[in-house]
Design a protein around this motif. Structure first.
Motif, PDB file in Angstrom:
ATOM      1  N   PRO A   1       0.801  -1.228   0.000  1.00 39.43           N
ATOM      2  CA  PRO A   1       0.000   0.000   0.000  1.00 39.43           C
ATOM      3  C   PRO A   1       0.832   1.276   0.000  1.00 39.43           C
ATOM      4  O   PRO A   1       0.408   2.291  -0.563  1.00 39.43           O
ATOM      5  N   SER A   2       2.038   1.243   0.587  1.00 44.14           N
ATOM      6  CA  SER A   2       2.885   2.441   0.588  1.00 44.14           C
ATOM      7  C   SER A   2       3.339   2.818  -0.818  1.00 44.14           C
ATOM      8  O   SER A   2       3.701   3.967  -1.067  1.00 44.14           O
TER       9      SER A   2
ATOM     10  N   TRP B   1     -10.613   7.204   0.166  1.00 45.20           N
ATOM     11  CA  TRP B   1      -9.193   6.847   0.085  1.00 45.20           C
ATOM     12  C   TRP B   1      -8.525   6.990   1.450  1.00 45.20           C
ATOM     13  O   TRP B   1      -7.720   6.158   1.862  1.00 45.20           O
ATOM     14  N   LYS B   2      -8.864   8.051   2.162  1.00 48.69           N
ATOM     15  CA  LYS B   2      -8.290   8.255   3.492  1.00 48.69           C
ATOM     16  C   LYS B   2      -8.655   7.110   4.425  1.00 48.69           C
ATOM     17  O   LYS B   2      -7.813   6.601   5.186  1.00 48.69           O
TER      18      LYS B   2
ATOM     19  N   LEU C   1      -6.652   3.963   3.208  1.00 48.54           N
ATOM     20  CA  LEU C   1      -5.232   4.036   3.545  1.00 48.54           C
ATOM     21  C   LEU C   1      -5.003   3.813   5.041  1.00 48.54           C
ATOM     22  O   LEU C   1      -4.028   3.169   5.445  1.00 48.54           O
TER      23      LEU C   1
ATOM     24  N   SER D   1      -0.334  10.807  -2.153  1.00 46.19           N
ATOM     25  CA  SER D   1      -0.047  10.447  -3.537  1.00 46.19           C
ATOM     26  C   SER D   1       0.549  11.624  -4.296  1.00 46.19           C
ATOM     27  O   SER D   1       0.323  12.794  -3.957  1.00 46.19           O
TER      28      SER D   1
END
Length: 297
Positions: free
Chosen positions: A183-184, A201-202, A205, A215
């Motif tokens: 994921p990073s 997305w937040k 993540l 990003s």
């Protein structure tokens, strides 16, 4: 008189005035001014060359010609009304009207619709898309979509799928020079989303263990269909409703680089009025939807 020359406005104005024996009531029925009614009747009288109405004080009476014409016109307009109602009834019995969320219509219904049409080619289907809430009781709509924990009062329906979002991208992106294994790694890619789901997305993540990741680029769209298309084109990684990309994932046109999903409490529903009687066409479509949701579970 030839049909092409029939003074239809004048005939309507005269028939309404003769039936009510009142210009003002005729004007109210036809949603025009009394002056317009009088003018149309005068033009009709000039066209046929004979007076149809006459005034006696403040009252209106029919002339002999008016007495002859009035029942014929009333019957003719009644026949037209009955014919139009019959056409409307037949149309409604064979027509299904849907108002759906744009991406739901495109990505969930459309891939399945050929199966229903193949079984019932005689039925007409009208599909409109909108983000607004639909009032089934007040609108000419048979079915509409909802997103929430349940359907509103007075609406029956079926839960199509749960609120479940996952990142997807083109296989070209996954197999490219820039790694996308953790994921990073997403910090090196453009993150795609729809405007209504901009905060997902937040959430994803954070769930993936990289809450501080930023990003290099982001891109948001008015609906999920555009985000999915951008992912298909290799623009970036899209966080989208899993139900919308099942077909793409099976076909391999999209891949899910991580098996991590954001799950919400909401569901996606297709509903119909509990109070309105169902036409045969609506009943057939409703049964098919129930079969589809059972088959896909």
């Amino acid at each position: 008189m030839q049909r092409s020359h029939l003074p239809l406005q004048g005939l309507r104005a005269f028939e309404a005035t003769a039936r009510h024996l009142s210009v003002s009531k005729a004007a109210l029925e036809l949603c025009v001014t009394p002056g317009a009614i009088s003018q149309q009747v005068k033009l009709l009288e000039d066209s046929v060359g004979v007076a149809l109405l006459q005034r006696k004080g403040r009252a209106i009476e029919l002339t002999d010609a008016g007495l002859l014409l009035r029942p014929q016109l009333t019957q003719a307009f009644d026949w037209i009304s009955v014919a139009l109602e019959s056409v409307a009834r037949n149309r409604s019995k064979s027509t299904i009207r849907l108002t759906l969320l744009p991406t739901l219509a495109e990505k969930w219904l459309m891939p399945r619709l050929a199966r229903f049409h193949g079984s019932h080619p005689e039925l007409d289907i009208q599909i409109m898309t909108s983000f607004r809430a639909v009032e089934l009781e007040a609108e000419d709509v048979d079915m509409a979509s909802w997103v929430g924990t349940s359907l509103p009062p007075g609406v029956s329906g079926v839960r199509l799928f749960d609120d479940e979002f996952t990142p997807v991208c083109s296989p070209r992106l996954l197999n490219g020079k820039v790694p996308l294994k953790h994921p990073s790694d997403l910090g090196n890619f453009t993150l795609l989303t729809s405007v209504p789901r901009a905060d997902y997305w937040k959430v994803w993540l954070t769930q993936a263990g990289v809450p501080e990741l930023r990003s290099v680029h982001t891109m948001s769209f008015g609906n999920s269909s555009l985000a999915i298309q951008a992912a298909l084109d290799g623009v970036g990684v899209a966080l989208v409703q899993h139900a919308y990309v099942k077909t793409n994932l099976v076909a391999g046109t999209l891949v899910a680089p991580f098996d991590i999903k954001v799950r919400g409490k909401n569901g996606y529903y297709l509903g119909w009025s509990s109070a309105k009687p169902s036409s045969e066409a609506l009943a057939l479509f409703r049964d098919w939807i129930l079969e589809e949701t059972h088959w896909t579970d």
